[in-house]
Design a protein around this motif. Structure first.
Motif: not given
Length: 844
Positions: A352-354, A360-362, A386-387, A393-400
């Motif tokens: 469920f990519p949406l 990703m926050n979890f 996931l990235i 999800a790339k931007e959020t994942g890289l910052l994490h």
């Protein structure tokens, strides 16, 4: 498709040697069955013969009509024995033989007599057998006895009657439905097994009447069920009623209080069944889930492995559907269980990519919690996947990942994140925001991480021209680092990028240097550098072997004998590609075959501890194949001369024998080689099966002098078959960065298709089978399939004959309980090669 090779289990072989059923034959056992006709029966001997007959039946052995009839009539004579153990074997044998209608009448009277016997064991078994072999006519005659047996005081007899009723319900439902009153009474029995069987039968009788089932559940949930087994059944029936109920709103869900009450039951099986039932409710809320998750959490710390396994499996399913409900207890469970949850979250996000933002926050939140290396690596790997697979999800994942690296205590993870950041960061909308995180590593980490950070900065400078001046300033500061590796990397990258910091477009050669895959195994490069002798000629990287050297499986060796299996070629034989090439080029018959493309591992053509030990190595050229037969004479009293291998190519029509080189002599325990060469269509991956016959002249040896006789005798020795398969035309060559290599290869020669692999033991077994079929090198650890995964992606690379680079992306998924479906995407430098890979899978 061929099944993958499985190494034999030594312990299993030892157990097979002591099997009491090893080597038994139907004919011999049928002869032994004559013991049933002896005037003086031997109960022990008769029981042994029946055991063998039952073994044959359960192994799939079929008896002819005559054989089955003779055995049946012989077994019926054993009713005269008073031995209780033999009588039980007779019951089982009659039930397994399933006699025909005209034969049943022979034993009916004996069984009906036993059904009214004072011996409870006779009664229970007679009921089971009669109900198995009887027809509707006889059933009406014994119905009265069956109804009495259901409420019998002896639980063994009552259970036998109830189980028989469950089976009879499929063939004679009208008769069994008349027993409802007796079955209802048996549900109140104090015997646990009787209550369990009675509840199962009562539910089956009423299963087509929803109102009746509802009433049954409603009456029993008030506390009249004491058996833990029956309680588990009741929980399942209750779940069924809840699912079928029209009103499933929170707070109004029928029977939920009963399920929650079962979480406090004294029996662990009941607690688990109730917890699982709650987690599987439609539209279950967090409030309803909480008590179930709490007891599953307690099971995770149980001393019983089965409880821990059951809890992890159930929590895995919960994580797939309600990931946020498990957040609260992640810090309280062991890392091995946390990894299972992380893998479930990853699978859910890919499905469920949406939902990627919340999931990703979890992952980011639990990344900052306490945990060991394997746990943190599982989280980082999940974020990376996931990235790669979800662009949003790339931007959020890289910052994490950048935030995690600031507190990361593991050097390996820090360097891997920096490496990944250097590949993906420059492709984002605002690469500048990652520079601060990267440069901080140069000041605050150990030398290994600082060096990785320098490389990552250089990649940003090469890919983002507007950042180049800033990157130059940062790299110059690194020239004053106290570590040699950091300073050397900074110097190298400053010179590579231009040195002056001007904003110019970085050339393709620089990008290839920084981002291109090495395509050479690091172990091979290291060995070649160690063996390099300093001279006027510079080191040629093209001289490094590209094939990945894998450690062969160890074979079982006979005591006192030299190993001749896959893992140990006979002494004095070449074992590397270079050595093989030198050996073959020194033989005039093969000198004009060109450059050797590949040599296989030795494959055994004889069993262990035979007179002659022979294995074969397949040498692949562009237009030829050479078989090298490594032979060892293991008989001290024999001397072999003119040793050759006669090869039959009737099942390999594309191969034509062009040359052979016999072995002049083969003394005892002194390995030698004989060769046979074949011509094949040039550049075509021809396959086929070859039969082999070892032919030689044998001479007797005088033990006292060691001299061989002058006269000899021609002899032959049959060898095992060997095959040339599609994988023989593929070199295992890895790539350092599969994604970059895949994108740089382009889609011009890409071929994609889907295949059904049929039923498989597991997803991992299917993955290994395809890897073995293609003979390619798995990349980035994708050959490992996580436990309980229902889908998996495997990345492979290699070089096809003709030095054509090939990349493969395999996507597996379970299509039903066991069936595996596969999507195969191939990219290569030649579209004919891409087609050939698909053809090998389709025909494999």
């Amino acid at each position: 498709m061929a099944q993958p090779l499985v190494k034999k289990d030594d312990d299993r072989d030892d157990e097979a040697d002591y099997s009491p059923f090893l080597g038994i034959e139907k004919g011999a056992v049928l002869q032994e069955a004559r013991v049933f006709n002896d005037p003086q029966l031997d109960p022990r001997r008769c029981s042994q013969v029946i055991t063998k007959l039952l073994y044959l039946l359960n192994q799939g052995e079929t008896f002819t009509k005559v054989e089955a009839t003779e055995v049946f009539f012989a077994v019926t004579k054993l009713f005269q024995s008073k031995d209780i153990g033999l009588r039980r074997m007779v019951y089982v044998m009659i039930k397994e033989l399933s006699p025909s209608a005209d034969e049943v009448i022979i034993v009916t009277s004996s069984l009906m007599k036993d059904m009214t016997s004072k011996t409870d064991m006779y009664r229970a078994n007679a009921i089971r057998v009669l109900c198995r072999i009887t027809d509707g006519t006889l059933l009406t005659q014994i119905e009265r006895y069956l109804k009495q047996a259901i409420v019998d005081k002896n639980p063994v007899v009552a259970s036998a009657a109830l189980v028989s009723g469950i089976h009879l319900l499929q063939t004679n439902p009208e008769i069994v439905k008349r027993w409802s009153n007796e079955v209802q009474e048996a549900v109140q029995s104090r015997a646990a097994l009787v209550q369990f069987h009675a509840l199962a039968l009562l539910h089956q009788i009423r299963q087509n009447d929803r109102l009746a089932v509802n009433k049954l559940v409603s009456s029993l949930t008030k506390g009249s069920v004491r058996s833990p087994l029956a309680q588990c059944l009741l929980i399942r029936y209750t779940s069924q009623v809840i699912r079928e109920s029209a009103n499933t709103q929170a707070g109004d869900r029928p029977f939920y209080d009963f399920l929650e009450g079962c979480l406090r039951h004294k029996a662990e099986m009941v607690i688990f069944e109730a917890a699982r039932a709650i987690t599987e409710l439609n539209g279950v809320t967090s409030r309803e889930l909480t008590p179930a998750i709490t007891v599953l959490q307690l099971f995770l710390s149980s001393s019983k492995p089965v409880l821990r396994f059951a809890a992890v499996r159930t929590l895995n399913k919960v994580a797939m559907t309600h990931p946020m409900a498990i957040t609260n207890f992640m810090s309280d469970i062991a890392d091995e269980f946390k990894i299972v949850v992380v893998e479930a979250i990853r699978s859910l996000c890919l499905k469920f990519p949406l939902k990627h933002r919340s999931l990703m926050n979890f992952l980011s939140n639990i990344l900052r919690e306490e945990g060991g290396f394997e746990y943190k690596k599982a989280i980082v790997d999940s974020i990376v996947i996931l990235i790669r697979d979800i662009p949003e999800a790339k931007e959020t994942g890289l910052l994490h990942l950048c935030e995690f690296i600031e507190d990361c205590e593991f050097t390996y993870l820090s360097t891997q994140i920096l490496h990944f950041l250097g590949i993906e960061g420059p492709k984002t909308s605002d690469p500048n925001k990652y520079i601060r995180f990267i440069y901080n590593r140069v000041h605050l980490e150990n030398a290994t991480v600082r060096a990785a950070a320098v490389s990552t900065l250089a990649k940003f400078g090469a890919m983002v021209d507007t950042l180049k001046p800033r990157i130059f300033v940062l790299l110059r500061r690194c020239l004053f680092d106290n570590d040699d590796e950091v300073r050397d990397r900074a110097t190298l990258y400053l010179n590579t990028l231009g040195g002056d910091g001007t904003v110019v477009q970085t050339g393709d050669d620089v990008k290839e240097f920084l981002f291109g895959s090495l395509d050479i195994p690091l172990v091979n490069l290291e060995n070649s550098l160690k063996n390099y002798e300093s001279s006027e000629e510079s080191f040629d990287i093209n001289s490094v072997p590209r094939e990945v050297k894998t450690q062969p499986l160890a074979e079982k060796k006979a005591p006192g004998k030299k190993p001749t299996g896959l893992g140990a070629p006979p002494a004095g034989l070449p074992s590397t590609v270079d050595a093989y090439e030198k050996l073959l080029s020194s033989i005039p018959e093969f000198a004009n075959f060109g450059k050797l493309f590949k040599s296989s591992a030795p494959a055994e053509l004889t069993e262990a501890e035979t007179e002659y030990a022979v294995n074969v190595v397949k040498h692949i050229f562009d237009g030829h194949v050479v078989f090298q037969y490594n032979c060892t004479n293991t008989i001290p009293e024999q001397f072999l001369e003119n040793v050759t291998v006669i090869v039959d190519t009737s099942e390999a029509e594309e191969f034509a024998e062009v040359a052979s080189k016999p072995l002049r002599s083969l003394p005892y325990d002194s390995p030698g080689q004989t060769f046979v060469a074949f011509e094949k269509p040039e550049g075509i991956p021809a396959v086929g099966k070859f039969s082999n016959m070892l032919r030689f002249i044998v001479k007797e040896v005088d033990p006292s002098t060691g001299e061989a006789e002058d006269d000899g005798v021609e002899d032959e020795y049959q060898l095992e078959e060997l095959e040339v398969v599609a994988a023989d035309y593929m070199l295992k060559v890895g790539v350092s960065n599969f994604r970059n290599a895949w994108e740089s290869m382009g889609a011009d020669c890409e071929r994609v298709d889907e295949y059904g692999l049929g039923p498989r033991e597991s997803l991992a077994e299917a993955v290994n089978a395809v890897i073995d079929l293609l003979g390619m090198q798995p990349c980035e650890g994708t050959e490992v399939v996580p436990n309980n995964s229902r889908s998996h992606t495997c990345l492979l690379s290699g070089v096809y004959i003709g030095n054509v680079k090939v990349l493969v992306r395999l996507q597996f998924g379970l299509d039903g309980p066991k069936d595996v479906a596969m999507k195969l995407a191939v990219r290569s430098e030649d579209e004919a090669v891409s087609d050939a890979i698909h053809e090998s899978v389709a025909s494999g």
